[in-house]
Design a protein around this motif. Structure first.
Motif, PDB file in Angstrom:
ATOM      1  N   LYS A  75       9.918  -4.471  -9.711  1.00  0.00           N
ATOM      2  CA  LYS A  75       9.826  -5.880  -9.291  1.00  0.00           C
ATOM      3  C   LYS A  75      10.575  -6.124  -7.988  1.00  0.00           C
ATOM      4  CE  LYS A  75       9.661  -8.153 -13.728  1.00  0.00           C
ATOM      5  NZ  LYS A  75      10.404  -8.967 -14.686  1.00  0.00           N
ATOM      6  N   ILE A  76      11.783  -5.583  -7.876  1.00  0.00           N
ATOM      7  CA  ILE A  76      12.619  -5.908  -6.720  1.00  0.00           C
ATOM      8  C   ILE A  76      12.365  -5.017  -5.502  1.00  0.00           C
ATOM      9  CG2 ILE A  76      14.426  -6.930  -8.128  1.00  0.00           C
ATOM     10  CD1 ILE A  76      16.069  -4.366  -7.726  1.00  0.00           C
ATOM     11  N   THR A  77      11.609  -3.942  -5.708  1.00  0.00           N
ATOM     12  CA  THR A  77      11.331  -3.030  -4.600  1.00  0.00           C
ATOM     13  C   THR A  77      10.113  -3.502  -3.829  1.00  0.00           C
ATOM     14  OG1 THR A  77      12.205  -1.195  -5.905  1.00  0.00           O
ATOM     15  CG2 THR A  77      10.890  -0.619  -3.982  1.00  0.00           C
ATOM     16  N   GLN A  78      10.210  -3.507  -2.525  1.00  0.00           N
ATOM     17  CA  GLN A  78       9.085  -3.902  -1.690  1.00  0.00           C
ATOM     18  C   GLN A  78       7.934  -2.913  -1.851  1.00  0.00           C
ATOM     19  OE1 GLN A  78      10.242  -4.444   2.366  1.00  0.00           O
ATOM     20  NE2 GLN A  78      11.877  -5.881   1.859  1.00  0.00           N
ATOM     21  N   THR A  79       6.720  -3.436  -1.798  1.00  0.00           N
ATOM     22  CA  THR A  79       5.530  -2.627  -2.028  1.00  0.00           C
ATOM     23  C   THR A  79       5.436  -1.440  -1.082  1.00  0.00           C
ATOM     24  OG1 THR A  79       4.396  -4.614  -2.795  1.00  0.00           O
ATOM     25  CG2 THR A  79       3.020  -2.737  -2.254  1.00  0.00           C
ATOM     26  N   LYS A  80       5.843  -1.626   0.162  1.00  0.00           N
ATOM     27  CA  LYS A  80       5.724  -0.528   1.131  1.00  0.00           C
ATOM     28  C   LYS A  80       6.568   0.681   0.745  1.00  0.00           C
ATOM     29  CE  LYS A  80       9.190  -2.308   4.377  1.00  0.00           C
ATOM     30  NZ  LYS A  80       9.420  -2.792   5.730  1.00  0.00           N
ATOM     31  N   TYR A  81       7.641   0.469  -0.024  1.00  0.00           N
ATOM     32  CA  TYR A  81       8.483   1.587  -0.447  1.00  0.00           C
ATOM     33  C   TYR A  81       7.967   2.252  -1.731  1.00  0.00           C
ATOM     34  CZ  TYR A  81      11.674  -0.284   3.001  1.00  0.00           C
ATOM     35  OH  TYR A  81      12.221  -0.735   4.164  1.00  0.00           O
ATOM     36  N   LEU A  82       7.071   1.563  -2.418  1.00  0.00           N
ATOM     37  CA  LEU A  82       6.515   2.120  -3.648  1.00  0.00           C
ATOM     38  C   LEU A  82       5.200   2.846  -3.411  1.00  0.00           C
ATOM     39  CD1 LEU A  82       7.097  -0.867  -6.090  1.00  0.00           C
ATOM     40  CD2 LEU A  82       8.320   1.304  -6.051  1.00  0.00           C
ATOM     41  N   ALA A  83       4.623   2.643  -2.265  1.00  0.00           N
ATOM     42  CA  ALA A  83       3.300   3.215  -1.988  1.00  0.00           C
ATOM     43  C   ALA A  83       3.326   4.733  -2.044  1.00  0.00           C
ATOM     44  CB  ALA A  83       2.822   2.742  -0.621  1.00  0.00           C
ATOM     45  N   GLY A  84       2.140   5.271  -2.274  1.00  0.00           N
ATOM     46  CA  GLY A  84       1.995   6.722  -2.257  1.00  0.00           C
ATOM     47  C   GLY A  84       2.314   7.378  -3.572  1.00  0.00           C
ATOM     48  N   PRO A  85       2.884   8.552  -3.497  1.00  0.00           N
ATOM     49  CA  PRO A  85       3.051   9.369  -4.704  1.00  0.00           C
ATOM     50  C   PRO A  85       4.084   8.832  -5.701  1.00  0.00           C
ATOM     51  CG  PRO A  85       4.062  10.447  -2.826  1.00  0.00           C
ATOM     52  CD  PRO A  85       3.316   9.247  -2.303  1.00  0.00           C
ATOM     53  N   PHE A  86       4.965   7.937  -5.262  1.00  0.00           N
ATOM     54  CA  PHE A  86       6.003   7.454  -6.168  1.00  0.00           C
ATOM     55  C   PHE A  86       5.411   6.748  -7.385  1.00  0.00           C
ATOM     56  CE2 PHE A  86       9.156   4.259  -7.509  1.00  0.00           C
ATOM     57  CZ  PHE A  86      10.164   5.120  -7.884  1.00  0.00           C
ATOM     58  N   LEU A  87       4.522   5.794  -7.154  1.00  0.00           N
ATOM     59  CA  LEU A  87       3.916   5.072  -8.272  1.00  0.00           C
ATOM     60  C   LEU A  87       3.041   5.984  -9.129  1.00  0.00           C
ATOM     61  CD1 LEU A  87       2.942   1.540  -6.929  1.00  0.00           C
ATOM     62  CD2 LEU A  87       4.706   2.146  -8.562  1.00  0.00           C
ATOM     63  N   ILE A  88       2.381   6.908  -8.490  1.00  0.00           N
ATOM     64  CA  ILE A  88       1.523   7.839  -9.228  1.00  0.00           C
ATOM     65  C   ILE A  88       2.368   8.699 -10.168  1.00  0.00           C
ATOM     66  CG2 ILE A  88      -0.006   9.832  -8.966  1.00  0.00           C
ATOM     67  CD1 ILE A  88      -1.042   8.411  -6.390  1.00  0.00           C
TER      68      ILE A  88
END
Length: 130
Positions: free
Chosen positions: A11-24
């Motif tokens: 929730k508190i992390t900006q989307t640009k830092y979550l993009a890519g392999p992290f969420l996967i």
């Protein structure tokens, strides 16, 4: 609850830092453990976190749509009303990523009209269709 804490971090992390392999990398393990025999509070936290991941990850998670769908449809038959409600919300978040909603609608209708003795799960399936 680890899933709840993970959800708070997402929730508190900006989307640009979550993009890519992290969420996967987060998605796979959560999808696997939500089906385990856990108390309702744990399942609720996991389904909510998966919903957050869908919200933040968007199109990058399109490959996981079948797994998300299976997970959320199974959660509709959970004895806990709160788990079922969270599954309905999560299915609503999943629909924009799905290229074909026909299989989901068919699955929900067949589950709701099936020979199940679980009236609450049948009702949750019908609510999800709405």
């Amino acid at each position: 609850l680890a899933a709840s804490g993970l959800g708070d971090l997402i929730k508190i992390t900006q989307t640009k830092y979550l993009a890519g392999p992290f969420l996967i990398k987060l998605t796979g393990p959560l999808l696997r453990i939500v089906g385990d025999r856990n108390p309702p509070a744990v399942k609720i936290a996991i389904v909510q976190t998966l919903g957050l991941i869908l919200t933040k990850g968007g199109p990058a998670l399109r490959a996981f749509v079948p797994q998300f769908q299976t997970t959320f449809v199974k959660a509709l038959s959970d004895p806990s009303r709160q788990v079922r409600n969270e599954a309905i919300k999560a299915l609503a978040l999943l629909m924009p990523l799905s290229t074909r909603v026909d299989p989901l609608i068919k699955e929900l209708v067949s589950t709701s009209l099936g020979k199940s003795s679980n009236v609450t799960a049948d009702t949750a399936g019908l609510v999800a269709i709405q």
